[in-house]
Structures are given as C-alpha cells and as structure tokens.
Design a protein around this motif. Structure first.
Motif: not given
Length: 719
Positions: A49-63, A66-67, A71-72
């Motif tokens: 859904p992040a690609l279906c709407q305007p704006g930027m999605l912020v993802v909170v990740s612990p490690l 994992l990030m 991202v890769d």
C-alpha cells in the motif's frame, strides 16, 4: 490496484491470508494490529500500500540487519527504499535525507532510537508521511518474549503526528501483549487481524535427546548444502557443538551474545550469504532475520516457552516451501531453564514455570503438533490431521494393552506413597538398581521391574501422557506424582488411556506430502544450476542470494523452463524489475540447458536421470539419500540416477550405516532378515559367502549386503 502492484513489483499472483485486508487498512488510514505467523507475509502488508498512495511510509525496525535485508529486497524489486542507522557513514545519511526532501523515497526504515531524536522528529514533521509501520511490535510489551525498552518511547509519536495512521506487526502476541501495543501507540479504534498459526509447510518432529551429536549428524546429512538453524540453551553449548561439527566436516558457525558485535555481524553475514550452511545459536539470534530459504530448525534442547518455540521454528520455510522443525529434548532441560528463574520475583517465576510445563507437555504429547501449537495460542483446530508432523505422519504407534500399562504405572505411584517424581517412578518400574531406590527398599515393591522390558525414558513418556490426559497430577514443591480421581477409575478398569510410542524404524525418514508436492515436476539438475547462477549474481550485487530469488522462484523456473519474456513473467516471484535485470541471463541459461538436455514433450510424465555425470559419485549418492528418504525403490533410483542397481545397493548400505538404521522393514523382508541374522550369529557378516552358501544361493548377494549393514548397526553402538 493492490493486486496490480503485487504482481508488477513482486511477481506474486495471489495474496496470502489476511494480506489484502491488512493492506486496505493502511490505504484507508485506519490504525491496525496485524498478527501473522513468521512467513505469513507481514512486510508486504505495509510495503504494497505504500506504493499506492502519496507520501512516505516510515517503518520502525529493531535491528540493522533486518533494515538492510528489507531495503536490499525492495531495491531489487525496483522500489525506492532507504534506511538510516548507526552503521552508515555521514555522507550516506545525507544522501538519504536529500532523497526524502526531494520526495524520492517511498519506504524509509529506521530504529526507535534514531527516530525518537528531536532532530529526526522535527525533520519528519516537514515530510509528507503516508503511515507508520511498527515491525516486531511485541517489543513494546514487557509481557512480550523480546521486550525492548526503547520501543516504549514510540508512545510520543501519536502526539507529534496526530493525522498519520499507525500499524503494528508481529508474529506472536497474546491478548495482553496486543492490548499493551494498542495503548502504548495511542491507537484509535484499531482493527486487529490475527492470522492462523497453522503453517502446513513446516513439518514438526520431536524426539528424546539420545547421543546428540549422532542425532545432529543424521539430520544435517538430510540437508546437505542447505541452510538451517540449531538452537541451544547456553553459549557454551553453541561453541561446543560448532567445534564438534566443524571437526566432522560440517559447514557451521556459532552465534551468541558473548561474541563481539563485529564477530556477530560477520557470522550473521556468512549465514545470510550462504557462506556457511548452519548457524548454531542461542536465542540471541534470529529476530528480524529475513532469510527465506532456511530448510530446517533444530532445537538441541527444549526452549523455554511455546511462544519462543513458535517464533524460532517460524524462521524456517519463509519462502512457503517445506522445512523441518526438530525438537530434541531431555528431562534435564527443565532444570536448566529453572535456574534462570532463580532470584526472580514470584510472579515471574510462576509465569516461567507455566511456560516450561506447557512446552514440556508439547514434547511428550501424543497428539498432532500443529494442533497443540494452534490451540495454545487460542485458536480453534478444525482439521482431523495436519499431515505435517511426526504424529500425523504415522511415526508413533499405539502401545499394546495401554490399560494394563497405565494400571502398572498408577500402582507404582501409589506404592511409592505419591512422594516421588516421574524419573524415580520410571526407574522403579524399569527395575533400576539406583542407590536411592535400594536405600528406600523400593526394589522389594510388587511394582518393581513391572515394565523392565522398556527403557525408563519410554516409561517417563507414558507418565507424561497420563498427566496430559488427567489420570495423574503433579503436586508440591518437588512435583510429586499423585493419582487423580479419573486415575482411580483407570485403576478399576473403567477408563482406558491412550499411550503412544515412537516407531524406531524408517519412520524418521518418511516425507510429508508438502515435500513431495513442492518438488513435483522440478528438474533438479536445472535447479542446482540456477542456484549456482543466483550465487554468482548475489556476489556481484553485494546482496544475500535469497534476495535475488527465493528457492520457490528457482524451483518454479526449473519446473516451467520458460522460453520467452512473457513466460518468464508467469514464474512465481518475478516482477517487472527482475525481468528487466535478469530476464536475458535466465532465458539464455535455460535455453543452453535445454539444448544439452533434450526433453520429449510428448512424454512429459516420464522422468529422466537427474545425475548423468558418471564421475560425480558424491552428488549421485547425495541424491540417492534424498530418494531413499522419499521411499523410492532401488529399481526406481537406478533409473533416476542412471546407475546400475548394484551401485544403488552400495549407496543404500552407506545410507543405512550413516542413519544407524536397524529395522529391516522396507529394506529386507522381516522373516528373511530373521533367518539371515540367525546364520550371521555363527558366521559373522564380514564375509557373505558362508551366509550365501547356507541358503544354497536362494538369497542374492545384494539382499545379503543390505541385511549385513542392518545387523552391523545393531551390533555397533552409536557415537
């Protein structure tokens, strides 16, 4: 639109359960908590859904690991995703900031510590945001199995970003944990989605730990050159096992919190990049590991809770393909875990005891493993059989005369005045000469040695099964056994217990239907070539192999063998970016393979040999082992491998010796084996001619070789 994006970027034709519902909640900006088992596709719930709407999605990740993987993976699919974390240079961070200011980032990953700085919060206040996704959200709760205090600070986000929706994702969360997630994030009338904990591609198996190193070698041999995890209780256990297995030639390394951060990261990268096959670790390893092609998870000791077990085994088979989850337990595991509760407050200690009792009951249960896990997490089990665990695959058999066995056990509990635990009672019934038994004069009881034909470990299992069925209770500080009211009815023959024991023979090798189905139609030699190609691509691109293509995609390629770009788009897991990046190379590889391996399309159901190189005996033997495990006959394997039957017999005798198999069923007709074994008592098995002559040539040498291997296993103690 969601379906179109899913196909275009990820190459998937269908949603997994609850994915579409979770995505629509992001699109409609309604807060949500999504609980899906590991491998259930949680990441896509917010990425698509992040690609279906305007704006930027912020993802909170612990490690950080994992990030980086996320991202890769997104960048491999052509999605503008970036992260900022402590492992990056100042210049790299500035580049990401510039990209966000230019609205060239759709998905942004960060840690709670990085996000909650005043500078970050002020910066994001000037960026158009589509939503916040909190990954591994159970870290918020002190009642979760992996509490992270820094996650508690996320409570400030609602006040700073009142118009942005919040979405929490986790693999395991009790109602209490879920409630704390909602409260801490200040969610507004959130929708809570809970997926099924039933994962049919995972085959659960449980066995008592007995000569652990030998057990592990047998299991690792099943998965040569494939990725897996072995979990241990302590740091010392991981180092000791890794050292022993490395000396035996296995590709593995240890991981635990006692290593330096540099060493932990290096070993983790080796595992993720397929440079080592097996990671031997404590619970310090695993959260956030997105490696999709883990084919097995082995617990070398009992974990401390069902939640931990579900989370750790869930790291297998994330690509949807089959994987095995083995739990090797011993009664001493309970004591080791209890030591970790010493000094804790009563509430924590009692919670730990309850968790231990639950996982131990799982170990000794005679019911479907998947059912026990699903019901533990409060869900209803609506199936008769999972066909994906040792119980449902018929690797246990009913004990003969269960009523009589149950009465003997209960009588012994009463004769010892209900003052002892299961280990002691089992020893009395087995006729042990233990000093304590002799000192208590319990060797003079009428129940002493009543079950001497069975191992005390088997008797302990039956005691646990009687406890599970309510015939026996544990009471007191030392968990003494007491006969319950229903147990009294059993003693009088009014009720009958259900007692099971494992089948020793080949049952351990029986494959699940999911294993057989997942390889259906796959050209194994082409699959191996594709794996080598993937490895070279991953090195060039500097990403883990599974981020290039999953094993599921490689199998589908080896099954379909596409000849043009349009056919390539039909392959599972190949989106437009990967068609552009890898299409030409893949089509050339498949075309070259088909040229050298012509296929009669009119006889597509006819299989061809999968090991044609006459000099590749190691590879042929490895494939033969897999086919033995699937129940194929010597004749079938000879055709599949392009070898003569006498060679397959040689592979089989090696296989039997490697697995330490002693039961003749499936290999030699039992009555014939008894006759051969009788003659072998006098002639030995070093030379087969005397046995052959004793039967006047009626039994061929190949059969004698197989029988000799089984007999030798019976005489040679395991390591």
């Amino acid at each position: 639109m969601l379906q179109q994006i899913l196909k275009q970027y990820w190459g998937y034709d269908q949603f997994l359960p609850l994915q579409r519902e979770a995505m629509e909640l992001v699109l409609t900006q309604r807060d949500s908590v999504v609980i899906l088992p590991t491998g259930g596709g949680k990441s896509l719930c917010y990425q698509v859904p992040a690609l279906c709407q305007p704006g930027m999605l912020v993802v909170v990740s612990p490690l950080i690991a994992l990030m980086k993987d996320q991202v890769d993976s997104l960048q491999q699919c052509g999605i503008p995703a970036f992260a900022i974390h402590s492992g990056m240079s100042a210049e790299a961070k500035r580049n990401v900031v510039s990209a966000m200011q230019a609205e060239r980032v759709k998905v942004f990953y960060t840690s709670p510590e990085q996000l909650l700085t005043t500078r970050s919060l002020d910066f994001l206040a000037n960026i158009r945001l589509s939503a916040f996704a909190i990954d591994e959200a159970h870290c918020i709760s002190a009642w979760g199995h992996d509490f992270r205090p820094e996650y508690r600070g996320l409570s400030v986000l609602r006040d700073r970003f009142p118009t942005v929706s919040f979405h929490a994702y986790t693999a395991t969360a009790t109602p209490q944990v879920c409630e704390e997630i909602v409260t801490s994030l200040g969610m507004r009338a959130p929708k809570i989605l809970v997926g099924s904990f039933f994962r049919p591609n995972l085959v659960y198996r449980v066995a008592r730990r007995d000569r652990l190193l030998n057990q592990l070698c047998n299991l690792l041999d099943r998965y040569r050159r494939q990725s897996g995890l072995i979990y241990c209780i302590s740091r010392a256990d991981t180092e000791r096992l890794a050292s022993s297995l490395q000396e035996l030639g296995y590709s593995c390394t240890a991981y635990h919190a006692g290593l330096s951060e540099i060493e932990r990261n290096a070993r983790q990268e080796q595992f993720l990049n397929d440079q080592v096959d097996t990671m031997i670790a404590t619970v310090a390893f695993g959260m956030g590991i997105d490696k999709s092609n883990v084919r097995f998870v082995i617990h070398a000791a009992m974990p401390k809770s069902m939640a931990n077990y579900q989370q750790e085994t869930g790291r297998a088979g994330r690509d949807g393909l089959e994987a095995e989850c083995w739990l090797l337990y011993g009664s001493e595991d309970m004591l080791r875990w209890r030591r970790t509760f010493e000094g804790a407050i009563d509430e924590v200690r009692e919670a730990g005891e309850q968790s231990l009792r639950a996982i131990y009951s799982y170990c000794v249960a005679s019911h479907c493993r998947h059912r026990l896990l699903v019901e533990h997490f409060g869900q209803v089990w609506g199936r008769e059989s999972c066909q994906a665990c040792d119980v449902c695959l018929g690797q246990f058999e009913a004990v003969e005369q269960p009523l009589l066995v149950g009465q003997k056990i209960l009588s012994c509990i009463l004769r010892t005045n209900e003052q002892f635990g299961s280990t002691y009672v089992a020893q009395v019934l087995a006729g042990s000469k233990d000093k304590r038994i002799l000192a208590n004069r319990h060797d003079r009881l009428s129940t002493y040695g009543l079950l001497k034909d069975f191992r005390s470990s088997s008797i302990r299992d039956w005691i646990e099964q009687l406890i599970e069925q309510g015939f026996v209770k544990r009471l007191g500080e030392y968990q003494q056994l007491h006969v319950s009211p229903t147990g009294r009815e059993l003693l009088h023959g009014k009720l009958e217990p259900r007692l099971m024991r494992p089948i020793k023979a080949r049952a351990i090798e029986v494959s699940s239907p999911s294993l057989l189905h997942s390889w259906e139609g796959v050209d194994r030699e082409l699959f191996d070539r594709l794996r080598r190609w993937r490895s070279s691509v991953s090195v060039r691109r500097g990403v883990a192999p599974f981020l290039v293509f999953s094993d599921a995609t490689l199998r589908d390629l080896a099954r379909r063998q596409p000849q043009d770009v349009n056919a390539l788009r039909d392959v599972h897991g190949i989106g437009e970016r990967k068609v552009s990046d890898f299409g030409k190379s893949l089509l050339e590889l498949i075309h070259e393979y088909r040229q050298s391996h012509p296929v009669d399309q009119s006889a597509s159901d006819r299989f061809t040999p999968i090991a044609n190189d006459p000099n590749d005996h190691a590879g042929a033997q490895a494939l033969a082992y897999e086919l033995f495990e699937q129940g194929a006959s010597i004749e079938q394997i000879a055709v599949r491998l392009g070898r003569v039957e006498s060679t397959i017999v040689k592979y089989l005798t090696n296989y039997l010796q490697c697995r330490q198999i002693t039961d003749p069923h499936g290999w030699v007709e039992p009555k014939m084996f008894q006759q051969i074994e009788l003659v072998a008592r006098y002639s030995g098995v070093d030379k087969l001619k005397p046995i052959h002559d004793a039967f006047h040539g009626r039994i061929d040498y190949d059969t004698l070789r197989i029988a000799a291997a089984l007999i030798q296993n019976r005489r040679t103690p395991s390591l």
